[in-house]
Enzyme design. Structure first.
Site, mmCIF file in Angstrom:
data_model
loop_
_atom_site.group_PDB
_atom_site.id
_atom_site.type_symbol
_atom_site.label_atom_id
_atom_site.label_comp_id
_atom_site.label_asym_id
_atom_site.label_seq_id
_atom_site.Cartn_x
_atom_site.Cartn_y
_atom_site.Cartn_z
ATOM 1 N N GLU A 16 41.888 46.967 43.643
ATOM 2 C CA GLU A 16 42.143 47.472 42.296
ATOM 3 C C GLU A 16 41.057 46.906 41.382
ATOM 4 O O GLU A 16 40.926 45.679 41.269
ATOM 5 C CB GLU A 16 43.526 47.037 41.823
ATOM 6 C CG GLU A 16 43.885 47.532 40.437
ATOM 7 C CD GLU A 16 45.237 47.014 39.962
ATOM 8 O OE1 GLU A 16 45.622 47.358 38.829
ATOM 9 O OE2 GLU A 16 45.894 46.254 40.709
ATOM 10 N N ASP A 44 48.560 43.432 30.653
ATOM 11 C CA ASP A 44 47.940 42.253 31.245
ATOM 12 C C ASP A 44 48.316 40.969 30.531
ATOM 13 O O ASP A 44 48.377 40.901 29.300
ATOM 14 C CB ASP A 44 46.414 42.410 31.235
ATOM 15 C CG ASP A 44 45.950 43.537 32.136
ATOM 16 O OD1 ASP A 44 46.509 43.658 33.238
ATOM 17 O OD2 ASP A 44 45.056 44.300 31.741
#
Length: 274
Positions: free
Chosen positions: A59, A70
C-alpha cells in the site's frame, strides 16, 4: 526506470498475490509505505526493501495535507514529505520500483482523484504499474465514476469496511468489492495498539461471508505476534504505522530501509509459522 508494461491487469495481479500466499498456507503480507518519505530516493530504496523483505502486496500512501484516516505517525510522515515537495507523480515512483512482481495499491484521498479527474488519475496509476487505489473518504454512493475509470484501466477500487459499518451497508460494499476488502479493525485512525479488538474475529467472518474477494485487515497491527493472530483469521494483513515509525526513527534513509526490511522479514516468518 523499471519496465512497468503490464502483462496482466492490476485486478489479476492482486488476485494472484492472494492466491500465492494462500497456496503457501498463510495470509498475504501487505505493508504500507509513505510515498516520497523521507524523500523520493529514500522511498524508492524502501520499496526495494519491501520486495526483499517478502511483501506480497504494498500500500503506497500519497501524502496529503489533511489525512483524516491517519494517526500521528503517518500524518507526520505526510507533512514531512509535502514539505520536501511530494506529489502524486513522485509518490507513484514507488509503484514503478515494485513493478509487476509485487502489486501496489495507491492510498489517497478523494480530492487527489478529483483534481486531475478520475480518468487521468486512473491513467497515471496504470502508467506507474499500480494495481489499484484505496480512497478512504470516498462513500460507496459516490464511487461510481472513479470505480469505472479505474476498472477501464484494469485497476481495482478497494473498499473499506469498519466496526461501525451497518450490516446492510457492509453487505452492499462487500458484494461490489473489487480486488479485496480492506477491513479497518478499530474505529478511529491508524496507529499501533497494545491488543487486537475482541470483535475482530466476528468482523472478519461476516466480511468474508459477504465478499467474493479476499478480506485484508489493517489498523492497529504492530507486532509479528499480532500479525500472526490476524493472519489466522483474514486473507491479508496490512501493517503501516510501525513500518513508518521504523523509517522515521532511523539515523538515515538507508538505515530506515534496512530496519523496515528486517521487520518485514519477521512479519513474513510469523505469518508462515501461523
Amino acid at each position: 526506470m523499471p519496465d512497468t508494461t503490464s502483462t496482466s491487469t492490476g485486478l489479476a495481479r492482486i488476485e494472484a498475490a492472494f492466491a500465492a500466499a494462500r497456496q503457501e498456507g498463510r495470509a498475504a503480507l501487505m505493508p504500507y509505505m509513505m510515498g516520497c518519505f523521507p524523500d523520493r530516493e529514500a522511498a524508492r530504496e524502501i520499496a526495494r526493501a519491501y520486495v526483499d523483505g517478502g511483501a506480497d502486496l504494498v500500500e503506497v500512501g500519497v501524502p496529503f495535507s489533511d489525512p483524516l484516516a491517519d494517526g500521528p505517525v503517518i500524518h507526520a510522515a505526510a507533512t514531512a514529505a509535502l514539505e520536501n515537495g511530494a506529489d502524486l507523480e513522485g509518490s507513484l515512483e514507488a509503484c514503478e520500483v515494485l513493478g509487476e512482481g509485487v502489486p501496489s495499491v495507491a492510498m489517497c484521498y478523494v480530492n487527489m482523484v478529483l483534481a486531475p479527474g478520475p480518468r487521468r488519475f486512473a491513467g497515471r496509476l496504470a502508467a506507474a504499474g499500480a494495481a489499484g487505489a484505496i480512497v478512504p473518504d470516498l462513500p460507496l454512493e459516490e464511487s461510481g465514476e472513479i470505480g469505472e475509470a479505474l476498472e477501464a484501466e484494469g485497476l481495482a477500487l478497494i473498499p473499506l469496511v469498519a466496526p461501525t459499518t451497518p450490516p446492510d451497508r457492509l453487505r452492499r460494499i462487500c458484494e461490489s468489492a473489487r480486488g479485496f476488502v480492506y477491513l479497518v479493525s478499530v474505529a478511529g485512525v491508524t496507529g499501533e495498539r497494545d491488543e487486537l479488538p475482541e470483535q475482530l474475529e466476528n468482523l472478519v467472518r461476516v466480511a468474508q461471508e459477504e465478499a467474493h474477494v479476499p478480506v485484508a485487515v489493517g489498523f492497529g497491527i504492530g507486532t509479528p505476534e499480532q500479525a500472526a493472530a490476524v493472519g489466522k483469521l483474514a486473507d491479508g494483513v496490512i501493517i503501516g504505522t510501525r513500518l513508518v515509525r521504523e523509517v522515521s526513527e532511523a539515523a538515515d534513509a538507508s538505515a530506515g530501509a534496512e530496519a523496515a526490511g528486517a521487520f518485514l522479514r519477521d512479519l513474513r516468518a510469523a505469518l508462515a509459522a501461523g
